[in-house]
Motif scaffolding. Sequence first.
Motif, mmCIF file in Angstrom:
data_model
loop_
_atom_site.group_PDB
_atom_site.id
_atom_site.type_symbol
_atom_site.label_atom_id
_atom_site.label_comp_id
_atom_site.label_asym_id
_atom_site.label_seq_id
_atom_site.Cartn_x
_atom_site.Cartn_y
_atom_site.Cartn_z
ATOM 1 N N ASP B 6 0.821 -1.218 0.000
ATOM 2 C CA ASP B 6 0.000 0.000 0.000
ATOM 3 C C ASP B 6 0.856 1.269 0.000
ATOM 4 O O ASP B 6 0.339 2.364 0.173
ATOM 5 N N GLN B 7 2.171 1.092 -0.195
ATOM 6 C CA GLN B 7 3.087 2.241 -0.264
ATOM 7 C C GLN B 7 3.965 2.102 -1.501
ATOM 8 O O GLN B 7 4.179 0.995 -1.987
ATOM 9 N N PRO B 8 4.494 3.238 -2.040
ATOM 10 C CA PRO B 8 5.408 3.145 -3.190
ATOM 11 C C PRO B 8 6.597 2.239 -2.875
ATOM 12 O O PRO B 8 7.001 2.110 -1.727
ATOM 13 N N PHE B 9 7.131 1.590 -3.932
ATOM 14 C CA PHE B 9 8.295 0.726 -3.746
ATOM 15 C C PHE B 9 9.316 1.039 -4.832
ATOM 16 O O PHE B 9 9.019 1.734 -5.802
ATOM 17 N N ASP B 10 10.535 0.520 -4.645
ATOM 18 C CA ASP B 10 11.643 0.794 -5.557
ATOM 19 C C ASP B 10 11.904 -0.467 -6.388
ATOM 20 O O ASP B 10 12.504 -1.422 -5.901
ATOM 21 N N PRO B 11 11.451 -0.481 -7.669
ATOM 22 C CA PRO B 11 11.597 -1.695 -8.482
ATOM 23 C C PRO B 11 13.057 -2.102 -8.666
ATOM 24 O O PRO B 11 13.365 -3.296 -8.688
ATOM 25 N N GLU B 48 -8.187 -1.615 -5.732
ATOM 26 C CA GLU B 48 -8.738 -2.327 -4.593
ATOM 27 C C GLU B 48 -8.474 -3.820 -4.770
ATOM 28 O O GLU B 48 -8.627 -4.349 -5.870
ATOM 29 N N ALA B 49 -8.066 -4.472 -3.707
ATOM 30 C CA ALA B 49 -7.869 -5.926 -3.741
ATOM 31 C C ALA B 49 -8.727 -6.529 -2.624
ATOM 32 O O ALA B 49 -9.254 -5.806 -1.790
ATOM 33 N N TYR B 50 -8.835 -7.843 -2.629
ATOM 34 C CA TYR B 50 -9.527 -8.561 -1.563
ATOM 35 C C TYR B 50 -8.427 -9.332 -0.832
ATOM 36 O O TYR B 50 -8.036 -10.410 -1.267
ATOM 37 N N PRO B 51 -7.889 -8.719 0.234
ATOM 38 C CA PRO B 51 -6.720 -9.317 0.892
ATOM 39 C C PRO B 51 -6.961 -10.784 1.246
ATOM 40 O O PRO B 51 -8.024 -11.143 1.735
ATOM 41 N N GLY B 52 -5.982 -11.599 0.990
ATOM 42 C CA GLY B 52 -6.108 -13.036 1.237
ATOM 43 C C GLY B 52 -6.582 -13.743 -0.022
ATOM 44 O O GLY B 52 -5.891 -14.614 -0.541
ATOM 45 N N PHE B 53 -7.697 -13.312 -0.558
ATOM 46 C CA PHE B 53 -8.242 -13.913 -1.782
ATOM 47 C C PHE B 53 -7.382 -13.530 -2.992
ATOM 48 O O PHE B 53 -7.013 -14.394 -3.793
ATOM 49 N N LEU B 77 5.036 -8.126 -7.143
ATOM 50 C CA LEU B 77 4.642 -7.053 -6.226
ATOM 51 C C LEU B 77 3.539 -6.267 -6.892
ATOM 52 O O LEU B 77 3.639 -5.954 -8.089
ATOM 53 N N HIS B 78 2.492 -5.965 -6.164
ATOM 54 C CA HIS B 78 1.389 -5.201 -6.752
ATOM 55 C C HIS B 78 0.926 -4.150 -5.770
ATOM 56 O O HIS B 78 0.647 -4.469 -4.618
ATOM 57 N N ARG B 79 0.845 -2.927 -6.235
ATOM 58 C CA ARG B 79 0.336 -1.848 -5.379
ATOM 59 C C ARG B 79 -1.167 -1.969 -5.222
ATOM 60 O O ARG B 79 -1.882 -2.381 -6.136
ATOM 61 N N VAL B 80 -1.652 -1.506 -4.080
ATOM 62 C CA VAL B 80 -3.081 -1.285 -3.866
ATOM 63 C C VAL B 80 -3.229 0.119 -3.283
ATOM 64 O O VAL B 80 -2.240 0.746 -2.899
ATOM 65 N N GLY B 81 -4.457 0.601 -3.253
ATOM 66 C CA GLY B 81 -4.689 1.951 -2.737
ATOM 67 C C GLY B 81 -4.481 2.993 -3.822
ATOM 68 O O GLY B 81 -4.617 2.698 -5.013
#
Lengths: 81, 146
Positions: B6-11, B48-53, B77-81
């Motif tokens: 849910d936060q930016p990341f460094d590829p 939006e994701a369905y956490p777990g699913f 890795l996939h961003r959400v939010g």
Amino acid sequence: MTRVLLFGRLSDIAGWRERRFDPTPARLSALKALIAKDDRGLGEALDGPGVRAAVDKALVRGDVSLAGAAEVAFLPPMSGG
Amino acid sequence: MIRLLDQPFDPGAELNRFCAGRTETGAVASFTGIARGEAGQATALELEAYPGFTEAQIDEIAQAAVTRFGLQDFLILHRVGRIAPGEAIVFVATASAHRRAAFEACDHLMDYLKSRAPFWKKEHGPGGERWVEPTARDLADAARWD
């Protein structure tokens, strides 16, 4: 008691994302009927094209029993990332 | 491994970590998807994701890709939010003994993620917001692997 989760445009239509139903309706169709009685627009959206249901994080088909279900999710067409 | 962030990341840093210590791998392919601004028409994306699913569904496809392409390892890795233009949305890295499997598995996983993975995407712009569904092109790309 079961927790109902809505995703994507379904939660926009409903104005909520999560709601508890107590007692748990016996079947998925009964849950949808209960929801539709309260909000006809949402009831129609749940039966819309491509909307899937998951019970306890497993996709289901048809009118399944909700006995023992802790969580029911309604998933509109998945849009990918 | 699959992670929702849910936060930016460094590829770049993620790719370096993924490559580190591999003495028998031979090939790592990676893909980074970046949010487009569409010349000011898209001010933000909301995923939006369905956490777990969501993780379980992606992992099922990824495990099948491991078998199909003979992968040694993968990282998704996939961003959400809320995601701003220019930020990385998705990162896929695949490791195999030889390059063809790594390239093909990476391509395959991205086609799946773009069209069939359990995410719901809303685009915010000057004219308001709209839910985005896969394009005909996205669906055709994914069908190449069926």
